[in-house]
Design a protein around this motif. Structure first.
Motif, PDB file in Angstrom:
ATOM      1  N   LEU A 375     -28.761 -48.708  45.393  1.00 52.22           N
ATOM      2  CA  LEU A 375     -30.192 -48.676  45.690  1.00 52.22           C
ATOM      3  C   LEU A 375     -31.041 -49.006  44.460  1.00 52.22           C
ATOM      4  CD1 LEU A 375     -30.468 -45.534  48.013  1.00 52.22           C
ATOM      5  CD2 LEU A 375     -30.711 -47.944  48.665  1.00 52.22           C
ATOM      6  N   ALA A 376     -30.551 -48.629  43.276  1.00 52.08           N
ATOM      7  CA  ALA A 376     -31.336 -48.900  42.061  1.00 52.08           C
ATOM      8  C   ALA A 376     -31.461 -50.402  41.817  1.00 52.08           C
ATOM      9  CB  ALA A 376     -30.695 -48.211  40.864  1.00 52.08           C
ATOM     10  N   ASP A 377     -30.358 -51.138  41.979  1.00 55.33           N
ATOM     11  CA  ASP A 377     -30.406 -52.590  41.795  1.00 55.33           C
ATOM     12  C   ASP A 377     -31.348 -53.248  42.793  1.00 55.33           C
ATOM     13  OD1 ASP A 377     -28.619 -52.447  39.718  1.00 55.33           O
ATOM     14  OD2 ASP A 377     -26.859 -52.871  40.968  1.00 55.33           O
ATOM     15  N   ARG A 378     -31.424 -52.684  43.979  1.00 54.88           N
ATOM     16  CA  ARG A 378     -32.232 -53.300  45.032  1.00 54.88           C
ATOM     17  C   ARG A 378     -33.722 -52.983  44.898  1.00 54.88           C
ATOM     18  NH1 ARG A 378     -29.238 -51.811  50.609  1.00 54.88           N
ATOM     19  NH2 ARG A 378     -30.983 -53.022  51.435  1.00 54.88           N
ATOM     20  N   PHE A 379     -34.033 -51.746  44.474  1.00 63.17           N
ATOM     21  CA  PHE A 379     -35.418 -51.293  44.641  1.00 63.17           C
ATOM     22  C   PHE A 379     -36.120 -50.762  43.388  1.00 63.17           C
ATOM     23  CE2 PHE A 379     -33.625 -50.292  49.012  1.00 63.17           C
ATOM     24  CZ  PHE A 379     -34.182 -51.418  49.611  1.00 63.17           C
ATOM     25  N   ALA A 380     -35.421 -50.630  42.274  1.00 66.35           N
ATOM     26  CA  ALA A 380     -36.049 -49.990  41.109  1.00 66.35           C
ATOM     27  C   ALA A 380     -37.288 -50.732  40.615  1.00 66.35           C
ATOM     28  CB  ALA A 380     -35.036 -49.852  39.971  1.00 66.35           C
ATOM     29  N   ASP A 381     -37.350 -52.036  40.831  1.00 70.07           N
ATOM     30  CA  ASP A 381     -38.492 -52.816  40.357  1.00 70.07           C
ATOM     31  C   ASP A 381     -39.377 -53.304  41.501  1.00 70.07           C
ATOM     32  OD1 ASP A 381     -37.823 -52.767  37.539  1.00 70.07           O
ATOM     33  OD2 ASP A 381     -36.127 -54.051  38.087  1.00 70.07           O
ATOM     34  N   ASP A 382     -39.210 -52.699  42.655  1.00 72.69           N
ATOM     35  CA  ASP A 382     -39.986 -53.132  43.813  1.00 72.69           C
ATOM     36  C   ASP A 382     -41.447 -52.693  43.666  1.00 72.69           C
ATOM     37  OD1 ASP A 382     -39.101 -54.059  46.860  1.00 72.69           O
ATOM     38  OD2 ASP A 382     -40.996 -52.963  46.793  1.00 72.69           O
ATOM     39  N   PRO A 383     -42.393 -53.517  44.091  1.00 70.34           N
ATOM     40  CA  PRO A 383     -43.808 -53.100  44.005  1.00 70.34           C
ATOM     41  C   PRO A 383     -44.164 -51.940  44.931  1.00 70.34           C
ATOM     42  CG  PRO A 383     -43.587 -55.213  45.145  1.00 70.34           C
ATOM     43  CD  PRO A 383     -42.254 -54.912  44.542  1.00 70.34           C
ATOM     44  N   GLN A 393     -32.214 -42.326  44.562  1.00 68.56           N
ATOM     45  CA  GLN A 393     -31.132 -41.709  45.330  1.00 68.56           C
ATOM     46  C   GLN A 393     -29.770 -42.260  44.913  1.00 68.56           C
ATOM     47  OE1 GLN A 393     -31.554 -39.247  47.705  1.00 68.56           O
ATOM     48  NE2 GLN A 393     -33.707 -39.248  47.076  1.00 68.56           N
ATOM     49  N   ASP A 394     -29.765 -43.333  44.138  1.00 68.52           N
ATOM     50  CA  ASP A 394     -28.520 -44.003  43.747  1.00 68.52           C
ATOM     51  C   ASP A 394     -27.753 -43.136  42.753  1.00 68.52           C
ATOM     52  OD1 ASP A 394     -26.508 -45.669  42.842  1.00 68.52           O
ATOM     53  OD2 ASP A 394     -27.792 -47.441  42.719  1.00 68.52           O
ATOM     54  N   PRO A 395     -26.531 -42.684  43.108  1.00 71.19           N
ATOM     55  CA  PRO A 395     -25.781 -41.839  42.168  1.00 71.19           C
ATOM     56  C   PRO A 395     -25.329 -42.598  40.924  1.00 71.19           C
ATOM     57  CG  PRO A 395     -24.426 -42.412  44.065  1.00 71.19           C
ATOM     58  CD  PRO A 395     -25.799 -42.896  44.378  1.00 71.19           C
ATOM     59  N   GLY A 396     -25.276 -43.945  40.996  1.00 75.16           N
ATOM     60  CA  GLY A 396     -24.820 -44.728  39.854  1.00 75.16           C
ATOM     61  C   GLY A 396     -25.937 -45.373  39.069  1.00 75.16           C
ATOM     62  N   ILE A 397     -27.144 -44.908  39.225  1.00 73.47           N
ATOM     63  CA  ILE A 397     -28.292 -45.508  38.553  1.00 73.47           C
ATOM     64  C   ILE A 397     -28.136 -45.429  37.035  1.00 73.47           C
ATOM     65  CG2 ILE A 397     -29.608 -43.364  38.593  1.00 73.47           C
ATOM     66  CD1 ILE A 397     -32.143 -45.026  39.090  1.00 73.47           C
ATOM     67  N   ALA A 398     -28.510 -46.502  36.345  1.00 70.58           N
ATOM     68  CA  ALA A 398     -28.437 -46.519  34.889  1.00 70.58           C
ATOM     69  C   ALA A 398     -29.489 -45.573  34.305  1.00 70.58           C
ATOM     70  CB  ALA A 398     -28.661 -47.936  34.363  1.00 70.58           C
ATOM     71  N   VAL A 399     -29.154 -44.973  33.163  1.00 68.15           N
ATOM     72  CA  VAL A 399     -30.048 -43.985  32.558  1.00 68.15           C
ATOM     73  C   VAL A 399     -31.390 -44.605  32.178  1.00 68.15           C
ATOM     74  CG1 VAL A 399     -30.373 -42.483  30.560  1.00 68.15           C
ATOM     75  CG2 VAL A 399     -28.191 -42.497  31.756  1.00 68.15           C
ATOM     76  N   ASP A 400     -31.366 -45.849  31.675  1.00 68.09           N
ATOM     77  CA  ASP A 400     -32.626 -46.450  31.277  1.00 68.09           C
ATOM     78  C   ASP A 400     -33.523 -46.732  32.473  1.00 68.09           C
ATOM     79  OD1 ASP A 400     -30.743 -48.428  32.065  1.00 68.09           O
ATOM     80  OD2 ASP A 400     -31.974 -49.981  31.134  1.00 68.09           O
ATOM     81  N   VAL A 401     -32.905 -47.073  33.607  1.00 72.38           N
ATOM     82  CA  VAL A 401     -33.680 -47.293  34.834  1.00 72.38           C
ATOM     83  C   VAL A 401     -34.258 -45.967  35.322  1.00 72.38           C
ATOM     84  CG1 VAL A 401     -33.589 -48.098  37.225  1.00 72.38           C
ATOM     85  CG2 VAL A 401     -32.281 -49.293  35.443  1.00 72.38           C
ATOM     86  N   LEU A 402     -33.450 -44.921  35.261  1.00 68.66           N
ATOM     87  CA  LEU A 402     -33.906 -43.605  35.683  1.00 68.66           C
ATOM     88  C   LEU A 402     -35.067 -43.134  34.809  1.00 68.66           C
ATOM     89  CD1 LEU A 402     -33.308 -41.313  37.678  1.00 68.66           C
ATOM     90  CD2 LEU A 402     -31.675 -40.392  36.021  1.00 68.66           C
ATOM     91  N   ALA A 403     -34.975 -43.389  33.511  1.00 72.21           N
ATOM     92  CA  ALA A 403     -36.059 -43.006  32.599  1.00 72.21           C
ATOM     93  C   ALA A 403     -37.344 -43.756  32.930  1.00 72.21           C
ATOM     94  CB  ALA A 403     -35.644 -43.277  31.158  1.00 72.21           C
TER      95      ALA A 403
END
Length: 463
Positions: A375-383, A393-403
């Motif tokens: 989900l992070a790859d798909r939506f982290a930068d969505d407007p 909700q992505d359990p594998g989200i990168a720490v920098d994206v989460l920050a």
């Protein structure tokens, strides 16, 4: 700190899934009473169950009595509680939204049905979670409220018990017995409708009672549109009489006629009715309870939106019908399907969640097929902030994206990031001190217990 913020922070710690028993036990102090309700919903460690069950304050013991997550055996320990209010809560039984609870052991059920307090006995007799055989066994009880409760399990009663209840000296018992009997005997339907019932029980009798042609024609010719509507929904009502209501001046009546199980698609289409996207309609009874896979397939293929929505509720909906309805053009069909069917494809659940506007949409996040991976790859930068929030909700989200999501300008997004268990400790501690993210951060399972204790110290909760 405001009263509301204090309450929210106490509740957040109470809801933290990793909070150890010593933290949770602190929350049993009177100073944390705002958080007690959480303990009725979340799971509790065995150590805490032992303390709650033996606690000197009956309000604390009532937490266990009304727990959604405690086992029947754990709750059953309170069947002989010295405080009637605790036993009453136990007898009333918790009723989780769209959920069930494990029943009390039979011994505990019997204790409550024999309780010295009449209110407890009556509540126990009316509890849907009690063994039907125990409730049916109350048919000859000296108390009218318990005899009345036995009527709920009419099919388990002997002919002799039924006859006695139908002629019971108590008005309430007779009425309950006759309302049950009328479902198979049109004679009792007539007796009830002639007895001057209030509107609600009268409509219930018309919708579910066996019906002679003469009685059905009398109701169909009446001025009460609601009674004509429930008559049309009664699958025991003569079809020839109901067909005449297909041209009724009231739309609600015509709509009820249109979902008769005997009608073909062509017959339904010939009736003048509409179902709008936002129309709130309860599931049609005969569809919701149907166990015939072929009939449910027909409902899923129907052009009638109400039948398709009702099929989405059905427990026995076959897999091919689930697949068909998952592509339905009616949002309510897809939403109901995702809420009720555990086999819906995950992408359908995700898209339905993103489109959903109802307050219960968060429940879809717990669907077993909700596609959290990626989900992070798909939506982290969505407007769209809703999509950025779901990225957390992505359990594998990168720490920098989460920050980055934690620092998002939208509080819904930052709060979603604050509860992620992969959040580094320094960011988590900072989120605990940010009024926009504190409530979510205090629920984060990665929060160290000593930080929970420190926050409880600050909130004035004794050690």
């Amino acid at each position: 700190m405001t009263v509301d913020r204090r309450r929210d922070e106490l509740n957040a710690i109470a809801w933290n899934a990793s909070a150890p028993a010593d933290v949770l036990l602190r929350l049993l102090h009177q100073e944390a009473i705002e958080a007690w309700h959480a303990f009725s919903v979340r799971g509790l460690p065995d150590e805490m169950v032992d303390v709650v069950a033996a606690h000197p304050d009956p309000r604390v013991r009532a937490i266990l009595a009304e727990s959604f997550s405690a086992s029947g055996e754990q709750r059953g320990r309170l069947a002989d509680d010295p405080d009637r209010r605790v036993r009453l809560m136990l007898a009333l039984a918790p009723k989780p939204f769209r959920g069930t609870i494990p029943p009390l052991p039979l011994l505990a059920q019997r204790r409550l049905l024999d309780d010295p307090d009449p209110h407890v006995r009556s509540a126990a007799a009316d509890c849907d979670d009690f063994d039907p055989r125990l409730i049916a066994g109350l048919a000859g009880h000296a108390e009218a409220s318990l005899r009345k409760a036995s009527c709920r399990h009419w099919s388990l009663l002997s002919e002799g018990d039924r006859d006695r209840l139908l002629h019971d000296p108590d008005d309430g018992v007779r009425l309950r017995a006759r309302r049950m009997a009328c479902r198979d005997d049109a004679r009792w339907t007539g007796v009830l409708l002639e007895s001057g019932l209030d509107a609600s029980p009268r409509q219930d009798v018309i919708q579910y009672g066996a019906m002679t042609t003469a009685l059905a024609e009398q109701i169909a010719a009446g001025d009460d549109a609601w009674e004509r509507r429930v008559l049309a929904l009664n699958t025991r009502a003569p079809l020839d009489v109901v067909r005449k209501l297909a041209d009724d001046p009231e739309h609600s009546v015509r709509l009820a006629v249109s979902v008769r199980p005997e009608f073909s698609e062509a017959e339904r289409a010939a009736i003048d009715f509409t179902v709008g996207p936002s129309d709130r309609l309860p599931p049609v009874d005969w569809v919701r309870t149907c166990e015939d896979a072929d009939v449910l397939r027909d409902c899923a293929r129907s052009s009638h939106t109400w039948l398709r929505r009702s099929a989405a509720f059905a427990e026995h909906l076959p897999a091919d019908a689930v697949e068909l309805l998952s592509h339905d053009d009616d949002h309510a069909v897809r939403l109901l399907l995702c809420e009720r069917q555990p086999t819906v494809d995950g992408e359908v659940v995700l898209q339905t969640y993103l489109e959903c506007q109802v307050i219960t949409k968060s429940l879809l996040l717990a669907h077993p097929n909700f596609p959290v991976a990626g989900l992070a790859d798909r939506f982290a930068d969505d407007p769209d902030p809703m999509k950025r929030a779901v990225a957390a909700q992505d359990p594998g989200i990168a720490v920098d994206v989460l920050a980055r999501l934690l620092a998002d300008d939208d509080s819904y997004v930052s709060s979603a990031a604050a509860v992620h268990p992969a959040l580094p400790l320094d960011l988590l501690l900072g989120a605990c001190d940010n009024r926009d993210t504190a409530t979510s951060a205090l629920r984060n399972p990665g929060l160290p217990p000593e930080i929970m204790h420190e926050r409880l110290d600050a909130l004035g909760v004794p050690r």
